[in-house]
Design a protein around this motif. Structure first.
Motif, mmCIF file in Angstrom:
data_model
loop_
_atom_site.group_PDB
_atom_site.id
_atom_site.type_symbol
_atom_site.label_atom_id
_atom_site.label_comp_id
_atom_site.label_asym_id
_atom_site.label_seq_id
_atom_site.Cartn_x
_atom_site.Cartn_y
_atom_site.Cartn_z
ATOM 1 N N LYS A 148 -4.143 6.887 -20.923
ATOM 2 C CA LYS A 148 -5.397 6.366 -21.457
ATOM 3 C C LYS A 148 -5.679 4.955 -20.949
ATOM 4 N N GLU A 149 -4.627 4.184 -20.724
ATOM 5 C CA GLU A 149 -4.801 2.797 -20.291
ATOM 6 C C GLU A 149 -5.062 2.671 -18.793
ATOM 7 N N MET A 150 -4.664 3.675 -18.021
ATOM 8 C CA MET A 150 -4.878 3.621 -16.578
ATOM 9 C C MET A 150 -6.351 3.848 -16.262
ATOM 10 N N GLU A 151 -6.785 3.348 -15.112
ATOM 11 C CA GLU A 151 -8.197 3.418 -14.753
ATOM 12 C C GLU A 151 -8.530 4.688 -13.973
ATOM 13 N N ILE A 152 -7.944 5.799 -14.414
ATOM 14 C CA ILE A 152 -8.143 7.057 -13.709
ATOM 15 C C ILE A 152 -9.596 7.483 -13.742
ATOM 16 N N HIS A 153 -10.251 7.315 -14.892
ATOM 17 C CA HIS A 153 -11.634 7.739 -15.030
ATOM 18 C C HIS A 153 -12.607 6.565 -15.167
ATOM 19 N N LYS A 154 -12.068 5.346 -15.224
ATOM 20 C CA LYS A 154 -12.941 4.202 -15.474
ATOM 21 C C LYS A 154 -13.626 3.702 -14.210
ATOM 22 N N ARG A 155 -12.887 3.705 -13.090
ATOM 23 C CA ARG A 155 -13.435 3.208 -11.837
ATOM 24 C C ARG A 155 -12.922 4.072 -10.705
ATOM 25 N N HIS A 183 0.844 -1.202 0.000
ATOM 26 C CA HIS A 183 0.000 0.000 0.000
ATOM 27 C C HIS A 183 0.880 1.252 0.000
ATOM 28 N N ASP A 184 1.870 1.276 0.877
ATOM 29 C CA ASP A 184 2.714 2.461 0.982
ATOM 30 C C ASP A 184 3.570 2.665 -0.263
ATOM 31 N N ARG A 185 4.000 1.568 -0.877
ATOM 32 C CA ARG A 185 4.778 1.699 -2.109
ATOM 33 C C ARG A 185 3.909 2.279 -3.233
ATOM 34 N N VAL A 186 2.691 1.768 -3.373
ATOM 35 C CA VAL A 186 1.797 2.230 -4.445
ATOM 36 C C VAL A 186 1.403 3.690 -4.227
ATOM 37 N N THR A 187 0.994 4.027 -3.006
ATOM 38 C CA THR A 187 0.551 5.400 -2.750
ATOM 39 C C THR A 187 1.711 6.388 -2.808
ATOM 40 N N SER A 188 2.942 5.915 -2.589
ATOM 41 C CA SER A 188 4.077 6.827 -2.742
ATOM 42 C C SER A 188 4.168 7.322 -4.177
ATOM 43 N N GLN A 189 3.774 6.472 -5.141
ATOM 44 C CA GLN A 189 3.839 6.837 -6.558
ATOM 45 C C GLN A 189 2.655 7.686 -6.986
ATOM 46 N N ILE A 190 1.444 7.289 -6.605
ATOM 47 C CA ILE A 190 0.253 7.952 -7.168
ATOM 48 C C ILE A 190 -0.348 9.022 -6.259
ATOM 49 N N SER A 191 0.186 9.173 -5.045
ATOM 50 C CA SER A 191 -0.355 10.178 -4.136
ATOM 51 C C SER A 191 0.736 11.005 -3.463
ATOM 52 N N HIS A 192 1.654 10.359 -2.775
ATOM 53 C CA HIS A 192 2.624 11.087 -1.970
ATOM 54 C C HIS A 192 3.636 11.859 -2.824
ATOM 55 N N PHE A 193 4.245 11.192 -3.790
ATOM 56 C CA PHE A 193 5.199 11.869 -4.666
ATOM 57 C C PHE A 193 4.550 13.012 -5.448
ATOM 58 N N PRO A 194 3.341 12.844 -6.019
ATOM 59 C CA PRO A 194 2.713 13.971 -6.724
ATOM 60 C C PRO A 194 2.523 15.215 -5.854
ATOM 61 N N HIS A 195 2.269 15.020 -4.548
ATOM 62 C CA HIS A 195 2.144 16.187 -3.677
ATOM 63 C C HIS A 195 3.485 16.902 -3.516
ATOM 64 N N VAL A 196 4.561 16.130 -3.435
ATOM 65 C CA VAL A 196 5.894 16.735 -3.376
ATOM 66 C C VAL A 196 6.169 17.488 -4.670
ATOM 67 N N LEU A 197 5.822 16.883 -5.793
ATOM 68 C CA LEU A 197 6.057 17.496 -7.092
ATOM 69 C C LEU A 197 5.257 18.789 -7.240
ATOM 70 N N ALA A 198 3.984 18.769 -6.816
ATOM 71 C CA ALA A 198 3.133 19.956 -6.926
ATOM 72 C C ALA A 198 3.695 21.117 -6.107
ATOM 73 N N SER A 199 4.115 20.833 -4.891
ATOM 74 C CA SER A 199 4.685 21.891 -4.056
ATOM 75 C C SER A 199 6.019 22.382 -4.613
ATOM 76 N N SER A 200 6.793 21.470 -5.184
ATOM 77 C CA SER A 200 8.069 21.862 -5.794
ATOM 78 C C SER A 200 7.838 22.799 -6.980
ATOM 79 N N LEU A 201 6.837 22.518 -7.784
ATOM 80 C CA LEU A 201 6.505 23.382 -8.912
ATOM 81 C C LEU A 201 6.096 24.772 -8.428
#
Length: 367
Positions: free
Chosen positions: A283-290, A180-198
């Motif tokens: 397009k292949e990820m289930e971002i909007h599918k489920r 869980h922590d490995r997956v969320t580090s990629q799709i949740s935690h790291f993006p927050h770091v990236l957003a603040s860095s930007l």
């Protein structure tokens, strides 16, 4: 026999959980803890809980199920305190933390002698609002609700918890805490770091290039929206998922170096492939599918810059629950604006699309 459900933390998550539990179990006795008086008062006045206290230990002995809906470090502290308090033999303890490995480890360390039935939990939904005032019975609808079993998870834990939370209308997924922590580090935690860095980068850049602030819209706005998240929560998340986040940061740094090299050498084909692969993967990820971290469904409408255009659209959608409204590309004077309306489920999205298509002349499409 009436079950006593103890909600520890009457913020957005805890109060919304209480509403969902009451929807499917109206006879349950729901009690709550909150340090701040305001959320306790609101929760009582609105019937979110039957009783409330600022004493964590007050309802522990009576509880059949305990939900720890407080920040990660506070969750770990309360787990330590539970080890010293009287508990029912059949008590089920769970939490709502955004990282799981540290919390599960704390439970296995401090509660192993108590025969507590513990299972980690992470409802992947949220809002920019906070406190009991923001409670929403539909907050978790179609959202993933992650369950992370531990060495203390007994056979009846998952079915018991799913039954209690059936009124949330969430999608339950079981996964190992470390994964869980490995997956969320990629799709949740790291993006927050990236957003603040930007935002840090843009803030410094605009000192010499003032139009940076004026032109910041569209993609930049969408990429940095999450930079407005609460700093204390994200500090705790980063410090309880260090290794995975550091790994993601290092790997991303290497990717940026690769792109930098493509541009420096003028490798047109490699640059094209870079963007094309990114487009295809999305397009292949289930971002909007489920259900996902933001379990929403977006409708996009091309509307002219005319008085009452947005009001006309919203009036036609009266009766359909809308999660969010956004106007995209508002820094362009020569094109229509794109009205983005976000819904919580596919049914509402499809109904809205049909209404706008049939009752207006605006172009409408779904991402």
């Amino acid at each position: 026999m009436t079950r006593t459900i103890y909600i520890v933390g009457l913020g957005l998550i805890g109060s919304s959980l209480a509403l969902g539990i009451r929807r499917s179990h109206p006879d349950a006795r729901i009690v709550g803890y909150n340090r701040g008086e305001q959320s306790r008062t609101i929760a009582l006045e609105q019937g979110i809980v039957d009783e409330a206290s600022d004493d964590f230990g007050q309802f522990v002995e009576e509880a059949d199920v305990i939900f720890l809906c407080v920040p990660i470090q506070q969750t770990i502290q309360f787990i330590k305190e539970l080890a010293q308090l009287p508990l029912k033999e059949t008590v089920l303890v769970t939490d709502a933390g955004s990282t799981k490995e540290a919390i599960v480890a704390a439970a296995e360390t401090y509660l192993s002698d108590r025969q507590v039935n513990f299972i980690g939990g992470h409802p992947m939904a949220g809002s920019h609002k906070s406190g009991a005032m923001a409670a929403d019975v539909n907050l978790f609808e179609n959202a993933y609700y992650i369950l992370t079993p531990s060495a203390l998870t007994q056979a009846d834990a998952i079915p018991r918890l799913k039954d209690i939370l059936s009124g949330l209308h969430a999608r339950f997924v079981e996964i190992d805490a470390a994964e869980h922590d490995r997956v969320t580090s990629q799709i949740s935690h790291f993006p927050h770091v990236l957003a603040s860095s930007l935002m840090h980068q843009a803030g410094e850049y605009q000192e010499e290039h003032p139009f940076t602030q004026q032109f910041a819209a569209g993609g930049f706005r969408d990429m940095t929206r999450i930079a407005e998240s609460e700093p204390g929560m994200w500090t705790s998340i980063l410090l309880t998922n260090k290794e995975s986040i550091i790994e993601r940061l290092a790997e991303f740094g290497e990717r940026l170096k690769t792109v930098q090299e493509m541009i420096a050498t003028g490798d047109k084909e490699a640059i094209w492939q870079f963007f094309d692969q990114g487009r295809r993967i999305r397009k292949e990820m289930e971002i909007h599918k489920r259900a996902g971290v933001d379990s929403f469904y977006d409708l996009f409408i091309n509307i002219p810059d005319q008085e009452d255009a947005i009001l006309t659209v919203l009036e036609k959608l009266r009766g359909i629950s809308v999660v969010n409204i956004r106007i995209n590309e508002d820094n362009r004077a020569d094109i229509h604006g794109i009205l983005q309306i976000t819904f919580k489920n596919k049914e509402d999205l499809e109904r809205a699309e049909q209404i706008i298509h049939e009752q207006t002349s605006y172009q409408v499409f779904v991402d």
